[in-house]
Design a protein around this motif. Structure first.
Motif, PDB file in Angstrom:
ATOM      1  N   MET A 178       0.827  -1.211  -0.140  1.00 48.02           N
ATOM      2  CA  MET A 178       0.085  -0.168   0.029  1.00 48.02           C
ATOM      3  C   MET A 178       0.926   1.184   0.011  1.00 48.02           C
ATOM      4  N   ARG A 179       0.344   2.316  -0.759  1.00 48.37           N
ATOM      5  CA  ARG A 179       1.079   3.434  -1.071  1.00 48.37           C
ATOM      6  C   ARG A 179       1.274   4.241   0.514  1.00 48.37           C
ATOM      7  N   GLN A 180       2.305   5.177   0.573  1.00 47.10           N
ATOM      8  CA  GLN A 180       2.409   5.997   1.689  1.00 47.10           C
ATOM      9  C   GLN A 180       1.225   6.901   1.826  1.00 47.10           C
ATOM     10  N   ARG A 181       0.925   7.505   3.102  1.00 42.72           N
ATOM     11  CA  ARG A 181       0.038   8.426   2.922  1.00 42.72           C
ATOM     12  C   ARG A 181       0.511   9.817   2.637  1.00 42.72           C
ATOM     13  N   PRO A 182       0.001  10.525   1.766  1.00 33.28           N
ATOM     14  CA  PRO A 182       0.444  11.846   1.756  1.00 33.28           C
ATOM     15  C   PRO A 182       0.039  12.754   2.551  1.00 33.28           C
ATOM     16  N   ASP A 183       0.573  14.246   2.795  1.00 32.96           N
ATOM     17  CA  ASP A 183       0.181  14.850   3.500  1.00 32.96           C
ATOM     18  C   ASP A 183      -1.247  15.763   3.207  1.00 32.96           C
ATOM     19  N   ALA A 184      -1.381  15.694   1.948  1.00 33.26           N
ATOM     20  CA  ALA A 184      -2.883  16.463   1.323  1.00 33.26           C
ATOM     21  C   ALA A 184      -3.398  15.209   0.518  1.00 33.26           C
ATOM     22  N   PRO A 185      -3.976  14.254   1.248  1.00 34.57           N
ATOM     23  CA  PRO A 185      -4.731  13.075   0.522  1.00 34.57           C
ATOM     24  C   PRO A 185      -5.683  13.402  -0.461  1.00 34.57           C
ATOM     25  N   LEU A 186      -5.739  12.787  -1.406  1.00 36.94           N
ATOM     26  CA  LEU A 186      -7.114  12.865  -2.377  1.00 36.94           C
ATOM     27  C   LEU A 186      -7.771  11.728  -1.902  1.00 36.94           C
ATOM     28  N   VAL A 187      -9.003  12.167  -1.402  1.00 30.70           N
ATOM     29  CA  VAL A 187      -9.987  11.077  -0.931  1.00 30.70           C
ATOM     30  C   VAL A 187     -11.132  10.951  -2.026  1.00 30.70           C
ATOM     31  N   LEU A 188     -11.525   9.839  -2.301  1.00 25.63           N
ATOM     32  CA  LEU A 188     -12.703   9.622  -3.179  1.00 25.63           C
ATOM     33  C   LEU A 188     -13.677   9.097  -2.062  1.00 25.63           C
ATOM     34  N   GLY A 189     -14.916  10.128  -1.986  1.00 26.95           N
ATOM     35  CA  GLY A 189     -16.071   9.710  -1.038  1.00 26.95           C
ATOM     36  C   GLY A 189     -17.126   8.957  -1.927  1.00 26.95           C
ATOM     37  N   ILE A 190     -17.892   8.088  -1.132  1.00 25.16           N
ATOM     38  CA  ILE A 190     -18.861   7.360  -1.784  1.00 25.16           C
ATOM     39  C   ILE A 190     -20.115   7.729  -0.873  1.00 25.16           C
ATOM     40  N   GLU A 191     -21.099   7.764  -1.235  1.00 25.71           N
ATOM     41  CA  GLU A 191     -22.709   8.034  -0.157  1.00 25.71           C
ATOM     42  C   GLU A 191     -23.707   7.413  -0.977  1.00 25.71           C
ATOM     43  N   THR A 192     -24.180   6.326  -0.474  1.00 25.66           N
ATOM     44  CA  THR A 192     -25.599   5.809  -1.062  1.00 25.66           C
ATOM     45  C   THR A 192     -26.426   5.489   0.031  1.00 25.66           C
ATOM     46  N   SER A 193     -26.411   6.199   1.134  1.00 19.64           N
ATOM     47  CA  SER A 193     -26.997   5.503   2.338  1.00 19.64           C
ATOM     48  C   SER A 193     -28.515   5.654   2.293  1.00 19.64           C
ATOM     49  N   CYS A 194     -29.205   6.664   1.418  1.00 20.77           N
ATOM     50  CA  CYS A 194     -30.418   6.633   1.202  1.00 20.77           C
ATOM     51  C   CYS A 194     -30.756   6.796  -0.267  1.00 20.77           C
ATOM     52  N   GLY A 238     -11.097  16.601 -12.681  1.00 20.33           N
ATOM     53  CA  GLY A 238      -9.882  16.478 -13.471  1.00 20.33           C
ATOM     54  C   GLY A 238      -8.511  15.214 -13.164  1.00 20.33           C
ATOM     55  N   VAL A 239      -8.776  14.032 -12.129  1.00 21.79           N
ATOM     56  CA  VAL A 239      -8.165  13.245 -11.986  1.00 21.79           C
ATOM     57  C   VAL A 239      -8.496  11.879 -12.395  1.00 21.79           C
ATOM     58  N   GLU A 240      -7.659  11.089 -12.162  1.00 19.14           N
ATOM     59  CA  GLU A 240      -8.063   9.536 -12.783  1.00 19.14           C
ATOM     60  C   GLU A 240      -7.939   8.757 -11.237  1.00 19.14           C
ATOM     61  N   LEU A 241      -8.274   7.510 -11.508  1.00 18.29           N
ATOM     62  CA  LEU A 241      -8.596   6.674 -10.207  1.00 18.29           C
ATOM     63  C   LEU A 241      -7.130   6.391  -9.757  1.00 18.29           C
ATOM     64  N   ARG A 242      -5.942   6.407 -10.549  1.00 16.75           N
ATOM     65  CA  ARG A 242      -4.680   6.078  -9.980  1.00 16.75           C
ATOM     66  C   ARG A 242      -4.141   7.442  -9.040  1.00 16.75           C
ATOM     67  N   ASP A 243      -4.713   8.221  -9.264  1.00  8.05           N
ATOM     68  CA  ASP A 243      -4.489   9.512  -8.508  1.00  8.05           C
ATOM     69  C   ASP A 243      -5.041   9.451  -6.883  1.00  8.05           C
ATOM     70  N   ILE A 244      -6.078   8.634  -7.005  1.00  6.94           N
ATOM     71  CA  ILE A 244      -6.806   8.892  -5.565  1.00  6.94           C
ATOM     72  C   ILE A 244      -5.872   7.905  -4.530  1.00  6.94           C
ATOM     73  N   ASP A 245      -6.004   8.436  -3.230  1.00  7.41           N
ATOM     74  CA  ASP A 245      -5.096   8.009  -2.081  1.00  7.41           C
ATOM     75  C   ASP A 245      -5.852   7.068  -1.213  1.00  7.41           C
ATOM     76  N   ALA A 246      -7.134   7.299  -1.034  1.00  7.52           N
ATOM     77  CA  ALA A 246      -7.891   6.558   0.018  1.00  7.52           C
ATOM     78  C   ALA A 246      -9.413   6.704  -0.615  1.00  7.52           C
ATOM     79  N   VAL A 247     -10.101   5.554  -0.241  1.00  2.00           N
ATOM     80  CA  VAL A 247     -11.613   5.622  -0.646  1.00  2.00           C
ATOM     81  C   VAL A 247     -12.658   5.549   0.694  1.00  2.00           C
ATOM     82  N   ALA A 248     -13.122   6.524   0.813  1.00  4.91           N
ATOM     83  CA  ALA A 248     -14.133   6.685   1.985  1.00  4.91           C
ATOM     84  C   ALA A 248     -15.519   6.536   1.595  1.00  4.91           C
TER      85      ALA A 248
END
Ligand code: KG4
Ligand code: ZN
Length: 355
Positions: A1-17, A74-84
């Motif tokens: 797993m990659r190292q955690r960057p200082d300003a992470p790019l987080v992909l958020g996913i919300e489907t609760s309702c 303007g990013v691609e999936l490989r730029d993402i640091d974490a999925v929330a």
């Protein structure tokens, strides 16, 4: 797993309702992309959310919503640091779609996955604003279609329950009264719009103070509104409306009566929400107040809270009041910083609480 960057790019996913939403947020505060599809239309016909339909629609649209969020950012999936991803509270079928989707992505990309409490997401929404962030200790009023909670957060990541609704959520009350008045679903924005047509109202609806507690109760308002109907329309017509309530069939009401009742209702709900929040803020020596969730879009509530509060009031941007994935990405960035990375497959928790 990659190292955690200082300003992470987080992909958020919300489907609760009933919202399918994906966002890309940098450094827990900068929204680069937010895409979503809300399902109001299919549920509006039934006057409320149909869980089976909700999860099916999430499945149908989530791929396209992800693409659109990435394109906007303007990013691609490989730029993402974490999925929330939201794992609760919410509708089980709806939550499952988001969690499974997030896990497939995280696994495929070898990314950490951060399970997010939807309510912490609402709490986090004001951090997406350009203005200075709320200062701790914070008293937060989370008001939506499913929740009415007063939370005291003494420091980041700490949440204590101060009060909650004993029956209907505030947004649910807006939706029910909206239906009674023959207004379209969801009732909140429709009631707000109707109430803006008048400056004053001849009606006064009760306030459920439940003295001695910071809990709320909104279910009595429906009965109070029906009593107004009876007074004005006579018992037979009022019962016809009561019988039809819930059928989802809007009944055209007299516009001035609808406006008067809408204003009386809004004043009653806002009065109690503001008084209890301000009281809690004083009691806990809060440095700021947060008002968040779908109902925080209400202008009268924002105005009244701002007028009565002894400390700064922070509300989300309009687009972040209701359910959205940007707020999930912010809370995800917090979780990432706290090391709350899922070590095993994420389990949904439909009845999850914040405190
Ligand atoms: O946060 P949200 O989008 O979904 C839930 O998590 O429940 O909140 C939706 C709720 C609905 O009950 C809707 O009627 C209410 O928020 N709402 C409003 C307004 N806009 C949405 N209530 C009062 N005034 C509004 N302007
Ligand atoms: Zn919500």
């Amino acid at each position: 797993m990659r190292q955690r960057p200082d300003a992470p790019l987080v992909l958020g996913i919300e489907t609760s309702c009933d919202d399918t939403s994906v966002a890309v947020v940098r450094d827990g505060s900068v929204e680069l992309g937010l895409a979503g599809q809300t399902q109001i239309e299919p549920h509006a016909r039934h006057g409320g959310i149909v869980p089976e339909a909700a999860s099916r629609i999430h499945i149908e649209v989530i791929d396209a919503v992800l693409d659109s969020a990435l394109t906007q950012a303007g990013v691609e999936l490989r730029d993402i640091d974490a999925v929330a991803v939201t794992y609760g509270p919410g509708l089980p079928g709806s939550l499952l779609v988001g969690v499974e989707f997030a896990q497939a992505l995280a696994m495929g990309l070898d990314l950490p996955i951060v399970p997010v409490n939807h309510l912490e997401g609402h709490f986090a929404a004001p951090w997406l604003r350009a203005e200075p962030s709320p200062e701790y200790p914070i008293v937060a009023l989370i008001v939506s279609g499913g929740h009415t909670e007063l939370i005291h957060s003494p420091a980041p990541g700490g949440y204590r329950l101060v009060g909650r609704t004993r029956d209907d959520a505030a947004g649910e009350a807006f939706d029910k009264i909206g239906r009674l008045l023959g207004l379209p679903f969801p009732g909140g924005p429709a009631i707000e719009e109707a109430a803006r047509r008048v400056d004053s109202t001849p009606y006064y609806l009760p306030r459920a103070w439940i003295r001695g507690t910071r809990d709320f109760s909104f279910s009595g308002l429906k009965t109070a509104v029906l009593r107004l109907f009876e007074d004005r329309l006579g018992p037979a017509e009022a019962h016809r409306i009561l019988g039809a309530a819930g059928s989802g069939a809007p009944r055209p009401g007299n516009p001035s009566f609808v406006a008067d009742v809408s204003l009386a209702f809004e004043l009653s709900v806002v009065d109690v929400l503001v008084a209890k929040t301000v009281d809690a803020a004083k009691r806990h020596s809060a440095a700021s107040i947060i008002v968040t969730g779908g109902v925080s879009a209400n202008r009268r509530l924002r105005q009244a809270m701002g007028d009565a509060a002894p400390v700064p009031v922070h509300v989300p941007e309009w687009r972040h009041c209701g359910d959205n994935a940007a707020m999930i990405a912010v809370a995800g960035a917090w979780g990432l910083a706290r090391g709350q990375i899922a070590k095993a497959p994420v389990e949904i928790e439909p009845s999850l609480r914040l405190a």
